[in-house]
Enzyme design. Structure first.
Site, PDB file in Angstrom:
ATOM      1  N   GLY A 116      -4.547  26.461  63.273  1.00  0.00           N
ATOM      2  CA  GLY A 116      -3.986  27.809  63.251  1.00  0.00           C
ATOM      3  C   GLY A 116      -3.037  28.066  64.399  1.00  0.00           C
ATOM      4  O   GLY A 116      -2.609  27.152  65.099  1.00  0.00           O
TER       5      GLY A 116
ATOM      6  N   ASP B  76     -13.173  15.220  68.167  1.00  0.00           N
ATOM      7  CA  ASP B  76     -11.719  15.272  68.377  1.00  0.00           C
ATOM      8  C   ASP B  76     -11.425  15.463  69.863  1.00  0.00           C
ATOM      9  O   ASP B  76     -10.647  16.334  70.242  1.00  0.00           O
ATOM     10  CB  ASP B  76     -11.102  16.395  67.547  1.00  0.00           C
ATOM     11  CG  ASP B  76      -9.582  16.244  67.408  1.00  0.00           C
ATOM     12  OD1 ASP B  76      -9.075  15.141  67.690  1.00  0.00           O
ATOM     13  OD2 ASP B  76      -8.918  17.213  67.021  1.00  0.00           O
TER      14      ASP B  76
ATOM     15  N   ILE C  39       1.620  31.583  71.656  1.00  0.00           N
ATOM     16  CA  ILE C  39       1.725  30.583  72.735  1.00  0.00           C
ATOM     17  C   ILE C  39       1.491  29.173  72.241  1.00  0.00           C
ATOM     18  O   ILE C  39       1.658  28.209  72.981  1.00  0.00           O
ATOM     19  CB  ILE C  39       0.721  30.874  73.868  1.00  0.00           C
ATOM     20  CG1 ILE C  39      -0.711  30.927  73.345  1.00  0.00           C
ATOM     21  CG2 ILE C  39       1.085  32.142  74.599  1.00  0.00           C
ATOM     22  CD1 ILE C  39      -1.758  31.059  74.447  1.00  0.00           C
TER      23      ILE C  39
END
Length: 912
Positions: free
Chosen positions: A627, A742, A621
């Protein structure tokens, strides 16, 4: 035996409620300290009067509101009053001028909006006077400020001061720190400033001061830091001032002219020298750095000539070398190649020439290197691999040549490469696709060969410019899978073949494939006039209706033979794939408990075999920087999200991300932070299992194909508060605190009810204290373009306030529905600058009917929102919080705990 209670100290334990005046009924109590909690409401004069016997009262860093309380005359023993970091508003009451014993008065970081009253100069015992960061009405610094002769710290930045600095300032002979920065003071710096004989630091920057520096500054024999930058000062730097025992001299952004005095070079105490944005000319003193431990050197934006001083790093202490926008000549001194302390270099826009010393490329602490627009030649040596911490390499507009060495691929922290407008040749190293680049600009060189095709790791790449080279071969279709690529320019090359249809999936602000040798039919996504200029100069491109491209020839019917061959090939391919997945599934399932280390962080009803056997392309998805993410429906009916981290050549980075996620998410629990259910680690792979978020990421919903219309204003406000609560938990409730590093809309996930979860802790770090510094900071690259706080470009440091800035950008995305770097903002503008300018120029609302915010705030509010859901006051409140969070100065940004309170309770005034 009767106990005598002298002090009560309840700091930072999260207590709430109103002011606990009951403590003051203890008649022996002298010190009441309640900072860093969630005490709220107003403080009445009646309740505070119970505390008249106190000597010290500290209520800082709470959420008190309303006006400051009136203090009765009985407070004759009060020595310290700290009400800072609250939400008090209004005037400072007259009773604040009647504390005969008061030594410390701290009211900074509130919403006080009167003027600074002159009666405060009656507090003649004061040693600390701190009223900074309040939206006071414009007013002068009280002329009798010199009455406070015992004052040691006068801290008034961001206090809306106007007028001149009073002559009486010179009476403050005990003053150590004078900070009047970030105000609107005008006139000359008074000569009486020479009376501050104890001053160690004087901050006068960001005002409108004029005239020359007073000679009396040379009397300040204790002064270590003087910053009068960003004013309108004129004249030259007095020689006596340059010879003072300074650690730091900042005079940037003035109108100082003439040569830089030689006496500066002989100052043995000089650590920081900042003279940027003036009109200094001539040659820098040759001895600069030889006799001092110079660490920070900035003379940018002047008219300096000659060469850079060869001894600037003589003591091996220099960390920042900033000398751009001058007229420096000659070579870069060979001695700089031994400056192992150097971490930050900006010497662009000069006339420096020759070859860069080979050791300079491999300085071990180097993190930022900008040599743009000079006349440097030579090549990049393989030894550049020694600069392991390098994050940005900006060398465009020079005469560099030769091949880019493969060793550049060892710089795993590198996120920006701009080598455009040089004479580099040969092929790009194929390993460059292993770097986690955010920008790659190689335009106007002589590169040849094919464009590297294995670009799956470029998940953070926003800009790719390979134009005006000699690249050949086909355009890699894999470029169309890069999730945040918005700038693609491959024009002016020798590229052939068809335009990959995959490129139409990109959300491009800049797109150019012109002047190549491309052929075939233009993909339907580009078959419109908007893209025509980006396609011209490819004679063999065709289109059914896009003029002036020629029409495409009709395809001939395929023969039965060809159909049979293709069908056979398809069957063989399908069988091969089935065999591959079957064997892969068996390899995962065989003896997993021996091959995998499993950790479970929640009560789960599945085994690792259930998860690992489902990591197939059919369940994929998403692909991220660390990753691939799969959606796995288990036998129990539960759906989970499984992240399989990259392996192979990225193993070291994978291990760091895996460890960070496990260490962070494995030990925390919060409703607005994604749950890590379990982890599996083996020799080749690292797998993380999370709760599944039905609505994906906030970035996908706002900017993806679904469009922001799914999110009405109530949902957006709910997301804003939830994300803030999650970050506040990380910053304030975790021990030690955790920095996310982040924060962005793609890392805020939404469940089926659009409740947010902060996710992706691959860059997260703990913030450890007690090591001798007030705040620990990290210098590893963190963040994504458009979300990174501005101070990172200069300091390469990340703190809690970096997360706050990134969160402010997310708030602006929620309001506007735009990406942080939307092309509609115009040249050199991001969402922060665009929103700030638009908000400050918006008229006041005239009514609340039908979401007048959509008109009153101009283009700010996302037009896709259902207008019936708009709440002008709430949107304006969130906007003002966003503006606070994205303040240029980190100190001006609120903590995340305070952000939560502002969003829930406080109505901020519109920006002025």
């Amino acid at each position: 035996m009767m106990l005598t209670v002298l002090s009560i100290d309840i700091t930072g334990i999260g207590i709430s409620g109103g002011f606990p005046s009951g403590f003051c009924r203890i008649r022996t109590l002298q010190n009441l300290s309640l900072p860093g909690n969630s005490l709220n409401g107003t403080i009445s004069s009646e309740s505070i009067s119970l505390c008249s016997h106190l000597r010290n009262l500290n209520l800082s860093a709470n959420v008190f509101v309303g006006e400051l309380p009136e203090f009765v005359p009985d407070f004759v023993n009060l020595q310290s009053l700290d009400l800072s970091l609250n939400n008090f508003s209004g005037e400072i009451p007259a009773s604040f001028g009647r504390f005969p014993a008061l030594r410390v008065l701290c009211l900074f970081d509130n919403f006080l909006n009167g003027t600074i009253p002159s009666f405060l100069t009656n507090l003649t015992e004061l040693t600390r006077f701190e009223l900074a960061y309040n939206p006071f009405k414009p007013g002068p610094l009280p002329s009798d400020i010199g009455n406070l002769t015992k004052l040691e710290n006068l801290w008034l930045p961001y206090s809306n001061l106007i007028g001149e600095i009073p002559h009486s300032i010179g009476n403050l002979a005990r003053l150590n720190n004078l900070d009047l920065s970030n105000n609107n003071l005008s006139g000359e710096i008074p000569n009486s400033i020479g009376g501050l004989r104890s001053a160690v630091q004087i901050e006068l920057y960001l005002n409108h001061l004029s005239g020359e520096l007073p000679e009396s500054l040379s009397n300040l024999t204790a002064l270590l830091k003087f910053d009068a930058s960003q004013n309108n000062l004129t004249g030259t730097l007095p020689e006596k001032v340059a010879g003072m025992p300074l650690l730091s001299l900042n005079l940037n952004d003035n109108y100082l002219e003439g040569d830089i005095p030689q006496t500066l070079a002989w100052n043995p105490n000089l650590i920081q020298l900042k003279l940027f944005n003036n009109k200094f000319s001539g040659v820098l003193p040759a001895e600069l750095g030889r006799y001092s431990d110079l660490e920070d050197f900035d003379v940018s934006g002047n008219e300096l000539t000659g060469g850079l001083p060869r001894d600037l790093c003589f003591r091996k202490k220099l960390q920042r070398l900033v000398a751009f926008n001058n007229r420096f000549l000659d070579d870069l001194p060979d001695s700089y190649g031994g400056c192992n302390s150097l971490s930050y270099v900006r010497i662009f826009n000069n006339e420096l020439s020759g070859e860069v010393p080979i050791p300079f490329w491999s300085l071990p602490e180097l993190e930022f290197l900008e040599l743009r627009n000079n006349r440097f030649g030579g090549s990049i040596p393989p030894s550049i691999s020694g600069a392991r911490g390098l994050t940005e390499l900006l060398i465009s507009g020079n005469n560099f040549s030769g091949q880019v060495p493969e060793e550049i691929c060892r710089l795993q922290q590198l996120v920006v490469i701009d080598a455009s407008r040089n004479q580099f040749s040969s092929e790009i190293p194929s390993c460059i696709t292993e770097l986690k680049l955010q920008k790659l600009d190689l335009q106007e060189n002589i590169f040849s060969g094919e464009i590297p095709s294995r670009v799956s790791s470029w998940t953070e790449l926003t800009e790719l410019n390979l134009s005006s080279n000699r690249f050949s071969g086909k355009i890699p279709a894999e470029l169309g899978n890069l999730p945040v690529l918005t700038y693609l320019d491959l024009s002016g090359n020798l590229l052939s073949g068809e335009i990959p249809a995959e490129l139409t999936k990109l959300k491009l602000n800049k797109f150019n494939l012109s002047d190549n040798k491309l052929e075939g039919k233009v993909p339907s996504g580009f078959n419109q006039k908007f893209f025509l200029s980006s396609l011209m100069g490819n004679p063999n491109l065709c289109s059914p209706d896009l003029k002036p491209l020629p029409p495409c020839p009709k395809s001939r019917p395929a023969t039965i033979y060809v159909i049979a061959v293709l069908a056979t090939a398809a069957i063989l391919l399908l069988m091969s794939l089935l065999w591959f997945f079957k064997t892969k599934s068996h390899s995962f399932g065989s003896n997993p408990r021996r091959a995998w280390k499993v950790m479970k962080f929640q009560q789960v009803g599945f085994s690792e075999e259930d998860v690992l056997s489902s990591l197939t392309d059919e369940n994929l998805i998403g692909t991220g920087g660390s990753g691939r993410v799969h959606r796995v429906k288990l036998k129990t009916g539960q759906t989970v999200a499984v992240k399989k981290l990259w392996g192979g050549y990225r193993k070291s980075d994978t291990e760091a991300v895996f460890r960070s996620e496990v260490e962070t998410l494995g030990r925390i629990r919060h409703g607005n932070i994604v749950k890590l259910l379990s982890s599996c680690s083996g020799e080749e792979y690292r797998v993380l299992v999370y709760e599944y978020m039905e609505n994906g990421s906030l970035g996908d919903v706002l900017h993806g194909e679904k469009g922001g219309g799914l999110l009405d204003w109530p949902k957006r406000f709910k997301i804003a508060i939830g994300a803030a609560q999650g970050l506040a938990y990380l910053h304030h409730d975790c021990v030690p605190p955790i920095l996310h590093r982040d924060v962005k809309s793609n890392n805020i996930l939404l469940d089926e009810e659009f409740c947010p979860r902060v996710a992706d802790f691959g860059l997260a770090k703990t913030l450890r204290r007690g090591d001798g510094e007030a705040d620990s900071v990290m210098s590893r690259v963190a963040g994504s373009y458009g979300y990174i706080a501005p101070e990172y470009a200069y300091t390469l440091k990340v703190t809690e306030k970096s997360d706050v800035y990134s969160y402010g950008v997310v708030l602006m995305e929620l309001i506007t529905g735009k990406r942080p770097n939307d092309s509609s903002f115009g040249e050199n503008k991001d969402i922060v600058k665009w929103v700030t300018e638009a908000a400050l120029s918006s008229p006041e609302p005239t009514s609340d009917d039908d979401c007048n915010c959509c008109q009153d705030l101009g283009q700010l509010v996302d037009p896709r929102m259902d207008s019936s859901t708009c709440d002008y006051e709430e949107i304006e409140k969130v906007l003002n919080v966003a503006l606070l969070c994205t303040s240029t100065f980190p100190m001006s940004r609120p903590s995340m705990r305070r952000v939560v309170e502002l969003l829930k309770d406080h109505k901020l005034a519109p920006p002025k």
